[in-house]
Design a protein around this motif. Structure first.
Motif, PDB file in Angstrom:
ATOM      1  N   THR A 109       0.850  -1.150   0.107  1.00 52.99           N
ATOM      2  CA  THR A 109      -0.010   0.109   0.013  1.00 52.99           C
ATOM      3  C   THR A 109       0.782   1.466   0.098  1.00 52.99           C
ATOM      4  OG1 THR A 109      -0.021  -0.039   2.362  1.00 52.99           O
ATOM      5  CG2 THR A 109      -1.870  -1.261   1.036  1.00 52.99           C
ATOM      6  N   SER A 110       2.106   1.038   0.367  1.00 56.19           N
ATOM      7  CA  SER A 110       3.103   2.445   0.611  1.00 56.19           C
ATOM      8  C   SER A 110       3.671   2.588  -0.853  1.00 56.19           C
ATOM      9  CB  SER A 110       3.964   2.080   1.608  1.00 56.19           C
ATOM     10  OG  SER A 110       4.803   0.912   1.574  1.00 56.19           O
ATOM     11  N   THR A 111       3.656   1.705  -1.822  1.00 59.91           N
ATOM     12  CA  THR A 111       4.370   1.842  -3.058  1.00 59.91           C
ATOM     13  C   THR A 111       3.329   1.965  -4.415  1.00 59.91           C
ATOM     14  OG1 THR A 111       4.774  -0.465  -3.115  1.00 59.91           O
ATOM     15  CG2 THR A 111       6.335   0.677  -2.240  1.00 59.91           C
ATOM     16  N   PRO A 112       3.782   2.429  -5.331  1.00 53.01           N
ATOM     17  CA  PRO A 112       3.118   2.498  -6.682  1.00 53.01           C
ATOM     18  C   PRO A 112       2.964   1.123  -7.203  1.00 53.01           C
ATOM     19  CG  PRO A 112       5.139   3.549  -6.971  1.00 53.01           C
ATOM     20  CD  PRO A 112       4.928   3.469  -5.290  1.00 53.01           C
ATOM     21  N   PRO A 113       2.347   0.821  -8.119  1.00 53.80           N
ATOM     22  CA  PRO A 113       2.396  -0.595  -8.803  1.00 53.80           C
ATOM     23  C   PRO A 113       3.593  -0.603  -9.762  1.00 53.80           C
ATOM     24  CG  PRO A 113       0.527   1.077 -10.008  1.00 53.80           C
ATOM     25  CD  PRO A 113       1.087   1.646  -8.711  1.00 53.80           C
ATOM     26  N   ALA A 114       3.998  -1.932 -10.228  1.00 55.46           N
ATOM     27  CA  ALA A 114       5.045  -1.790 -11.161  1.00 55.46           C
ATOM     28  C   ALA A 114       4.985  -1.462 -12.358  1.00 55.46           C
ATOM     29  CB  ALA A 114       5.206  -3.523 -11.168  1.00 55.46           C
ATOM     30  N   SER A 115       6.084  -1.086 -12.944  1.00 56.01           N
ATOM     31  CA  SER A 115       6.237  -0.482 -14.221  1.00 56.01           C
ATOM     32  C   SER A 115       7.342  -0.970 -15.096  1.00 56.01           C
ATOM     33  CB  SER A 115       6.645   0.977 -14.085  1.00 56.01           C
ATOM     34  OG  SER A 115       6.672   1.737 -15.346  1.00 56.01           O
ATOM     35  N   ASP A 116       7.277  -0.781 -16.298  1.00 54.12           N
ATOM     36  CA  ASP A 116       8.565  -1.421 -17.205  1.00 54.12           C
ATOM     37  C   ASP A 116       9.841  -0.614 -17.021  1.00 54.12           C
ATOM     38  OD1 ASP A 116       6.966  -3.460 -17.973  1.00 54.12           O
ATOM     39  OD2 ASP A 116       6.326  -2.543 -19.706  1.00 54.12           O
ATOM     40  N   THR A 117       9.563   0.667 -16.545  1.00 57.06           N
ATOM     41  CA  THR A 117      10.811   1.577 -16.488  1.00 57.06           C
ATOM     42  C   THR A 117      11.014   2.294 -15.045  1.00 57.06           C
ATOM     43  OG1 THR A 117       9.751   3.337 -17.651  1.00 57.06           O
ATOM     44  CG2 THR A 117      10.932   1.871 -18.855  1.00 57.06           C
ATOM     45  N   LEU A 118      12.056   2.594 -14.866  1.00 55.67           N
ATOM     46  CA  LEU A 118      12.232   3.251 -13.755  1.00 55.67           C
ATOM     47  C   LEU A 118      12.222   5.116 -14.058  1.00 55.67           C
ATOM     48  CD1 LEU A 118      15.719   1.912 -12.157  1.00 55.67           C
ATOM     49  CD2 LEU A 118      13.352   1.531 -11.267  1.00 55.67           C
ATOM     50  N   SER A 119      11.490   5.862 -13.111  1.00 50.69           N
ATOM     51  CA  SER A 119      11.502   7.296 -13.343  1.00 50.69           C
ATOM     52  C   SER A 119      12.752   7.672 -13.424  1.00 50.69           C
ATOM     53  CB  SER A 119      10.607   7.770 -12.434  1.00 50.69           C
ATOM     54  OG  SER A 119      11.015   7.758 -11.160  1.00 50.69           O
ATOM     55  N   ALA A 120      12.926   8.848 -13.718  1.00 49.63           N
ATOM     56  CA  ALA A 120      14.158   9.722 -13.589  1.00 49.63           C
ATOM     57  C   ALA A 120      14.700   9.562 -12.349  1.00 49.63           C
ATOM     58  CB  ALA A 120      14.151  11.321 -14.461  1.00 49.63           C
TER      59      ALA A 120
ATOM     60  N   LEU B  62      14.283  -3.649 -12.697  1.00 53.78           N
ATOM     61  CA  LEU B  62      15.660  -4.522 -12.181  1.00 53.78           C
ATOM     62  C   LEU B  62      16.749  -4.416 -13.054  1.00 53.78           C
ATOM     63  CD1 LEU B  62      13.957  -6.531  -9.376  1.00 53.78           C
ATOM     64  CD2 LEU B  62      14.937  -4.244  -9.091  1.00 53.78           C
ATOM     65  N   ARG B  63      16.465  -4.979 -14.349  1.00 58.41           N
ATOM     66  CA  ARG B  63      17.241  -5.019 -15.231  1.00 58.41           C
ATOM     67  C   ARG B  63      17.775  -3.425 -15.590  1.00 58.41           C
ATOM     68  NH1 ARG B  63      13.166  -8.620 -17.601  1.00 58.41           N
ATOM     69  NH2 ARG B  63      13.939 -10.841 -17.360  1.00 58.41           N
ATOM     70  N   GLN B  64      16.882  -2.576 -15.580  1.00 54.92           N
ATOM     71  CA  GLN B  64      17.480  -1.257 -16.062  1.00 54.92           C
ATOM     72  C   GLN B  64      18.382  -0.769 -14.894  1.00 54.92           C
ATOM     73  OE1 GLN B  64      13.985   1.874 -16.011  1.00 54.92           O
ATOM     74  NE2 GLN B  64      15.585   3.392 -17.157  1.00 54.92           N
ATOM     75  N   LEU B  65      18.044  -0.848 -13.589  1.00 55.36           N
ATOM     76  CA  LEU B  65      19.062  -0.639 -12.490  1.00 55.36           C
ATOM     77  C   LEU B  65      20.568  -1.207 -12.886  1.00 55.36           C
ATOM     78  CD1 LEU B  65      18.436  -1.119  -8.644  1.00 55.36           C
ATOM     79  CD2 LEU B  65      20.325  -2.176  -9.772  1.00 55.36           C
ATOM     80  N   THR B  66      20.462  -2.307 -13.276  1.00 59.36           N
ATOM     81  CA  THR B  66      21.725  -3.113 -13.446  1.00 59.36           C
ATOM     82  C   THR B  66      22.475  -2.144 -14.749  1.00 59.36           C
ATOM     83  OG1 THR B  66      21.055  -4.663 -14.885  1.00 59.36           O
ATOM     84  CG2 THR B  66      21.067  -5.334 -12.606  1.00 59.36           C
ATOM     85  N   GLN B  67      21.803  -1.906 -15.719  1.00 64.57           N
ATOM     86  CA  GLN B  67      22.224  -0.968 -16.886  1.00 64.57           C
ATOM     87  C   GLN B  67      22.785   0.346 -16.466  1.00 64.57           C
ATOM     88  OE1 GLN B  67      19.006  -1.037 -19.373  1.00 64.57           O
ATOM     89  NE2 GLN B  67      19.194  -2.961 -20.159  1.00 64.57           N
ATOM     90  N   ILE B  68      22.077   0.978 -15.446  1.00 63.08           N
ATOM     91  CA  ILE B  68      22.599   2.188 -14.841  1.00 63.08           C
ATOM     92  C   ILE B  68      23.785   2.162 -14.206  1.00 63.08           C
ATOM     93  CG2 ILE B  68      21.817   4.006 -13.134  1.00 63.08           C
ATOM     94  CD1 ILE B  68      18.936   3.238 -13.983  1.00 63.08           C
TER      95      ILE B  68
ATOM     96  N   ARG C 214       8.771  -8.093  -4.422  1.00 68.39           N
ATOM     97  CA  ARG C 214       7.573  -8.262  -3.442  1.00 68.39           C
ATOM     98  C   ARG C 214       7.012  -6.734  -3.281  1.00 68.39           C
ATOM     99  NH1 ARG C 214      11.421 -11.504  -0.546  1.00 68.39           N
ATOM    100  NH2 ARG C 214      10.897 -13.753  -1.183  1.00 68.39           N
ATOM    101  N   VAL C 215       7.972  -5.761  -3.189  1.00 64.34           N
ATOM    102  CA  VAL C 215       7.444  -4.604  -2.740  1.00 64.34           C
ATOM    103  C   VAL C 215       6.893  -3.590  -4.214  1.00 64.34           C
ATOM    104  CG1 VAL C 215       8.662  -4.056  -0.743  1.00 64.34           C
ATOM    105  CG2 VAL C 215       9.614  -3.169  -3.034  1.00 64.34           C
ATOM    106  N   GLY C 216       7.032  -4.556  -5.310  1.00 64.23           N
ATOM    107  CA  GLY C 216       6.242  -3.924  -6.613  1.00 64.23           C
ATOM    108  C   GLY C 216       7.296  -3.536  -7.593  1.00 64.23           C
ATOM    109  N   LEU C 217       8.535  -3.755  -7.714  1.00 62.52           N
ATOM    110  CA  LEU C 217       9.561  -3.275  -8.424  1.00 62.52           C
ATOM    111  C   LEU C 217       9.356  -4.461  -9.659  1.00 62.52           C
ATOM    112  CD1 LEU C 217      12.544  -1.828  -6.604  1.00 62.52           C
ATOM    113  CD2 LEU C 217      11.036  -0.510  -8.517  1.00 62.52           C
ATOM    114  N   SER C 218       9.374  -4.078 -10.801  1.00 58.97           N
ATOM    115  CA  SER C 218       9.297  -5.075 -11.975  1.00 58.97           C
ATOM    116  C   SER C 218      10.801  -5.625 -12.327  1.00 58.97           C
ATOM    117  CB  SER C 218       8.737  -4.493 -13.394  1.00 58.97           C
ATOM    118  OG  SER C 218       9.374  -3.795 -13.869  1.00 58.97           O
ATOM    119  N   ALA C 219      10.751  -6.999 -13.097  1.00 59.75           N
ATOM    120  CA  ALA C 219      11.986  -7.485 -13.362  1.00 59.75           C
ATOM    121  C   ALA C 219      12.821  -6.439 -14.382  1.00 59.75           C
ATOM    122  CB  ALA C 219      11.605  -8.723 -14.136  1.00 59.75           C
ATOM    123  N   ALA C 220      11.820  -5.866 -15.476  1.00 54.46           N
ATOM    124  CA  ALA C 220      12.202  -4.798 -16.295  1.00 54.46           C
ATOM    125  C   ALA C 220      13.098  -3.526 -15.724  1.00 54.46           C
ATOM    126  CB  ALA C 220      11.092  -4.350 -17.508  1.00 54.46           C
TER     127      ALA C 220
END
Length: 262
Positions: free
Chosen positions: A43-54, A229-235, A221-227
Motif C-alpha cells: 500500500t505504501s508503493t505504486p504498482p510495477a512499471s516497465d521503466t524506472l522514473s528519472a 531491475l534490469r534497468q538498474l543493472t544497466q544504470i 515483492r514491493v512492486g518493482l518489476s524485472a524490467a
C-alpha cells in the motif's frame, strides 16, 4: 529563481553487517513457496512499471557512491536526483536508512555532502522542494515491535527465522523494532525507493552477494518489476561500477530463477 513542484513522495560495524544478513541468511517454513508467488502489492508503493522514473534512476547511484565514499560522483548524482524531482527529505531519508547497510560514518559523510549540495543549489537560485516529514507518529514499545515484524514479514515473504537468529535472538528484535519499525514506518520515502537504495549499496559492496540476491526478491515483492531491475543493472554499468553491475545482474538472474521455480 527556479522553483520546482514538490514530489511525493544505521553505530557499529557489527550491527551494520548483521542488518544486511536479515534477508540473506534468514529462512522460514514455506519461504521457497513464497518466492514462487507473484510479488506482493504494498500500500505504501505504486504498482510495477516497465521503466524506472528519472528520480528512481538516481537512487541506486546515490547509494552506490555513498557505499564507496566517492564524494565527487555522489555530489553529481545528488544533483541529478534533485533535478529529477527528488525532494530534500527523500534524499536525506535514503542516506539515513543506508547506515544500516554501510555504517554510520558513511551515512554522516553523505549527509554532509547533501547539505553542501543543497546550499550550493540555493546559491545558484535553485529552490529544491523540501519534501515532508512522516505523516504519522512512529509507534513505540510493543506496538513498534509488532509493526516492524509485520513489515519485515511482508518484505521477506515469510516470517524471518534462521540459525543466526537462533544463535543471537536479540539481533532480530533490533531489526524488527529499529530497521523495519523505526525506519520503515517512516512514510516520507516509499518502499520501492528504499529497496532501490539498498540494492545500490549492496551491489557496490563486495562479499554481500547473498544479501543482494535476497533484496532483489524483496524488490519484486514491493512492486518493482524485472524490467525495472534490469534497468538498474544497466544504470550501474553505465554510470556506476562495472563490478557492481555484474553483481547486481547475477543477483537478479538468480532471483528470477528462484521466483520461477527453476
Amino acid at each position: 529563481m527556479t522553483n520546482r513542484t514538490p514530489d511525493k513522495y544505521l553505530e557499529t560495524g557489527v550491527l551494520a553487517t548483521v542488518l544486511a544478513l536479515t534477508l540473506g541468511l534468514a529462512t522460514a517454513p514455506g519461504h521457497a513457496a513464497q518466492d514462487t508467488a507473484a510479488p506482493q502489492a504494498m500500500t505504501s508503493t505504486p504498482p510495477a512499471s516497465d521503466t524506472l522514473s528519472a528520480k528512481q534512476q538516481a537512487i541506486p547511484l546515490i547509494a552506490a557512491f555513498m557505499a564507496t565514499s566517492d564524494m565527487p560522483k555522489l555530489t553529481a548524482v545528488l544533483n541529478q536526483g534533485l533535478d529529477a524531482g527528488l525532494t530534500v527529505s527523500e534524499a536525506k531519508e535514503i542516506l539515513m536508512q543506508l547506515y544500516a547497510y554501510v555504517g554510520f560514518p558513511k551515512s554522516l559523510n553523505a549527509l554532509g555532502e547533501l547539505m553542501k549540495v543543497v546550499e550550493a543549489r540555493k546559491q545558484r537560485g535553485v529552490q529544491d522542494a523540501p519534501g515532508r516529514e512522516p505523516s504519522r507518529a512512529i509507534p513505540t514499545g510493543e506496538a513498534l515491535l509488532a509493526a516492524g515484524t509485520a513489515n519485515q514479514t511482508k518484505i521477506s515473504g515469510a516470517p524471518v527465522k534462521g540459525p543466526v537468529f537462533d544463535f543471537a535472538p536479540v539481533i532480530n528484535q533490533y531489526l524488527q523494532a529499529h530497521l523495519f519499525g523505526d525506519i520503515f514506518e517512516r512514510d516520507n520515502l516509499d518502499w520501492q525507493s528504499r529497496e532501490l537504495a539498498t540494492l545500490g549499496a549492496l551491489a557496490a559492496t563486495p562479499g554481500v552477494e547473498a544479501q543482494l540476491r535476497s533484496h532483489m526478491r524483496a524488490s519484486m515483492r514491493v512492486g518493482l518489476s524485472a524490467a525495472q531491475l534490469r534497468q538498474l543493472t544497466q544504470i550501474l554499468a553505465e554510470r556506476g561500477d562495472e563490478q557492481a553491475a555484474k553483481r547486481a545482474g547475477a543477483a537478479l538472474t538468480q532471483a528470477l530463477a528462484a521466483a520461477s521455480g527453476r
